[in-house]
Design a protein around this motif. Structure first.
Motif, PDB file in Angstrom:
ATOM      1  N   SER A  84       0.836  -1.211   0.000  1.00 40.75           N
ATOM      2  CA  SER A  84       0.000   0.000   0.000  1.00 40.75           C
ATOM      3  C   SER A  84       0.870   1.260   0.000  1.00 40.75           C
ATOM      4  CB  SER A  84      -0.887   0.026   1.255  1.00 40.75           C
ATOM      5  OG  SER A  84      -1.813  -1.014   1.216  1.00 40.75           O
ATOM      6  N   SER A 131     -13.039   1.337   3.178  1.00 40.69           N
ATOM      7  CA  SER A 131     -12.104   0.947   2.124  1.00 40.69           C
ATOM      8  C   SER A 131     -11.117   2.068   1.869  1.00 40.69           C
ATOM      9  CB  SER A 131     -12.876   0.640   0.834  1.00 40.69           C
ATOM     10  OG  SER A 131     -11.999   0.721  -0.279  1.00 40.69           O
ATOM     11  N   ARG A 183       1.597   4.280  -3.045  1.00 42.42           N
ATOM     12  CA  ARG A 183       1.387   5.698  -2.715  1.00 42.42           C
ATOM     13  C   ARG A 183       2.671   6.506  -2.883  1.00 42.42           C
ATOM     14  NH1 ARG A 183      -2.397   2.566  -0.559  1.00 42.42           N
ATOM     15  NH2 ARG A 183      -4.392   3.396   0.160  1.00 42.42           N
ATOM     16  N   LYS A 194     -12.157  -9.631  -3.014  1.00 45.42           N
ATOM     17  CA  LYS A 194     -10.704  -9.392  -3.106  1.00 45.42           C
ATOM     18  C   LYS A 194     -10.180 -10.063  -4.394  1.00 45.42           C
ATOM     19  CE  LYS A 194     -10.344  -6.953   0.596  1.00 45.42           C
ATOM     20  NZ  LYS A 194     -10.032  -5.526   0.482  1.00 45.42           N
ATOM     21  N   ASP A 205      -6.747  -8.050   5.005  1.00 44.75           N
ATOM     22  CA  ASP A 205      -5.943  -8.856   4.079  1.00 44.75           C
ATOM     23  C   ASP A 205      -5.385 -10.119   4.732  1.00 44.75           C
ATOM     24  OD1 ASP A 205      -6.376  -7.110   2.003  1.00 44.75           O
ATOM     25  OD2 ASP A 205      -4.523  -5.980   2.314  1.00 44.75           O
TER      26      ASP A 205
HETATM   27  C1  S3P Z   1      -5.508  -1.342   0.035  1.00 43.97           C
HETATM   28  C2  S3P Z   1      -6.741  -1.347   0.621  1.00 43.97           C
HETATM   29  C3  S3P Z   1      -7.495  -2.576   0.930  1.00 43.97           C
HETATM   30  C4  S3P Z   1      -6.604  -3.811   0.888  1.00 43.97           C
HETATM   31  C5  S3P Z   1      -5.705  -3.821  -0.300  1.00 43.97           C
HETATM   32  C6  S3P Z   1      -4.800  -2.585  -0.304  1.00 43.97           C
HETATM   33  C7  S3P Z   1      -4.842  -0.047  -0.239  1.00 43.97           C
HETATM   34  O1  S3P Z   1      -8.538  -2.744  -0.012  1.00 43.97           O
HETATM   35  O2  S3P Z   1      -7.394  -4.983   0.906  1.00 43.97           O
HETATM   36  O3  S3P Z   1      -4.896  -4.973  -0.288  1.00 43.97           O
HETATM   37  O4  S3P Z   1      -3.623  -0.023  -0.509  1.00 43.97           O
HETATM   38  O5  S3P Z   1      -5.524   0.993  -0.195  1.00 43.97           O
HETATM   39  P1  S3P Z   1      -9.990  -2.051   0.189  1.00 43.97           P
HETATM   40  O6  S3P Z   1      -9.813  -0.599   0.076  1.00 43.97           O
HETATM   41  O7  S3P Z   1     -10.822  -2.612  -0.930  1.00 43.97           O
HETATM   42  O8  S3P Z   1     -10.452  -2.496   1.541  1.00 43.97           O
END
Ligand code: S3P
Length: 437
Positions: free
Chosen positions: A24, A169, A28, A344, A317
């Motif tokens: 994540s 989310s 970013r 997912k 996750d």
């Molecule tokens: C993520 C957000 C999550 C997560 C994904 C990574 C992110 O998803 O499951 O692996 O980097 O913003 P959701 O926003 O659908 O919950």
């Protein structure tokens, strides 16, 4: 078959492992570095396929991104108005984060872009971003009335909005905040529970004005973002696999180095501690606005628990590997309120229930989770199970093989490279018996 891996019970897992960079945070770092003025340096970037899709997309939009060495990148930021129209379709591969975050960003950029992905990604819900972005004035077309990729985005000036999201989310939150960066005025998102907050932290570090009141987060349009130096922490979602492996394989004692312990991500740690897991946080420190620690994990007798629903977004996750821990724990474990697992990279409830049942676990599917009667010991194994091309299902079932009486073949493991390149070799270096099929 190529892409299959086989795991089986063996010696305890021992030693130290530096887990790969947080996925994540890596996405970013590339996105904000590209949008900033001046140079951004990123160290320990995750070099998995998902993040490489984001890198490739920004290169296709004219951003110079140079790889200086393993995990070390230099970006020449182009500013919020400096991206160029890509001259081809942008392929996001398996990455929901890349697809959703870029859709938000590109909806307020003054050019056309088309985003697609692999079979899994083209089946995942996009309405959750397309509908609210549409309320800001975004022009996005997709299959099934905009619910499915490929998405065609005719970027243009948007109006700011105050969005109440029905799902916790971070992808939805970030897509809207990214659209808001290029939009005059204040764009806000309110979530039902706090999802991972890496966007808020990193945007603030780059110089954006981000305000939080409870579950509402607001960005002011047209900030000046300034290039930064970012060190990406280790991904707790990747650490989760050796962590659970060490807890369930008798005699194990592992140290996982430099793991990000941002409180919006540590749900699994809380659950495993509640189950009686021996996990110690050593040498806590801060790196680039994120908390990091080394985690020492020792084999433990685990007890089943009822998962508090409030923890679900903080462990979303990690439920595939959590199911493995619950299957070998003593007593019953109940998970509810986790419907998001169905959308997912695969339907993670169905995939894990089918896989673990084939290995001898007592697990029952529920619409929004699972009920597991822990065996109080190892699985039987001795079966071929399918990863459904989902990286986290593949790694979870391979860890299940490490506590099975007979070898477990996991089919279609190639996508482990999306988040954890080198998984099998790194686990083998700790003593795990994982080999090519
Ligand atoms: C993520 C957000 C999550 C997560 C994904 C990574 C992110 O998803 O499951 O692996 O980097 O913003 P959701 O926003 O659908 O919950």
């Amino acid at each position: 078959m190529p892409g299959d891996l086989i795991s089986q019970g063996g010696p305890p897992l021992r030693g130290r492992m530096a887990v790969p960079g947080d996925k994540s945070i890596s996405h970013r770092a590339i996105i904000f570095g590209a949008l900033a003025e001046g140079e951004t340096r990123v160290e320990k970037l995750l070099e998995g396929e998902d993040v490489q899709r984001t890198v490739a997309a920004f290169r296709a939009m004219g951003v110079e991104i140079e790889r200086l060495g393993a995990g070390s990148y230099r970006l020449a930021g182009v500013g919020l108005d400096g991206l160029a129209e890509p001259d081809d379709v942008l392929n996001m591969g398996n990455s929901g984060t890349a697809m959703r975050l870029l859709t938000g960003l590109l909806s307020s950029q003054p050019f056309l872009s088309i985003l697609t992905g692999d079979d899994s990604l083209r089946g995942r819900p996009m309405g959750r971003i397309v509908t609210p972005l549409g309320r800001m004035g975004a022009k996005i077309l997709g299959r099934d009335g905009g619910k499915l990729a490929p998405l065609v985005i005719q970027g243009q000036e948007l109006v700011p909005m105050d969005h109440i999201s029905p799902v916790a989310s971070a992808q939805v939150k970030t897509a809207l905040l990214l659209a808001g960066l290029n939009t005059a005025g204040e764009t806000s998102v309110t979530e039902p529970a706090l999802s991972r907050d890496h966007t808020e932290r990193m945007l603030t570090a780059f110089g954006a004005e981000i305000r939080r009141e409870g579950l509402k987060v607001t960005v002011d349009g047209w900030p000046t973002l300034t290039g930064q130096k970012i060190t990406v922490p280790g991904d707790i979602s990747s650490a989760a696999f050796p962590m659970v492996a060490a807890l369930v394989v008798p005699g194990s004692d592992l140290t996982l180095e430099g793991v990000g312990i941002n409180p919006t991500r540590t749900g699994l740690l809380d659950l495993l501690l509640q189950m009686g897991g021996n996990i110690q946080q050593l040498n806590p420190r801060e790196e680039g606005g994120e908390q990091v620690a080394d985690l020492r994990v020792q084999y433990s007798k685990l007890q089943g628990i009822t998962v508090p629903e409030a923890v679900v977004p903080r462990a979303i996750d990690e439920f595939p590997i959590f199911f493995v821990a619950a299957s070998v724990a003593d007593g019953e474990t109940l998970l509810t309120g986790a419907n998001e697992l169905r959308v997912k990279e695969s339907d993670r409830i169905a995939a894990m229930v089918t896989g673990l049942k084939a290995l001898g676990a007592q697990i029952e599917e529920r619409p929004d989770g699972a009920r597991i009667s822990g065996l109080g010991g190892g699985l039987t194994g001795g079966a071929t199970v399918d990863s459904h091309t989902d990286h986290r299902i593949a790694m979870s079932l391979l860890v299940a093989g490490l506590v099975s009486g007979s070898p477990v073949r996991v089919a279609r493991c190639g996508n482990i490279n999306t988040s954890f390149p080198g998984f099998a070799d790194l686990m083998a270096a700790l003593g795990a018996d994982i080999s090519k099929g």
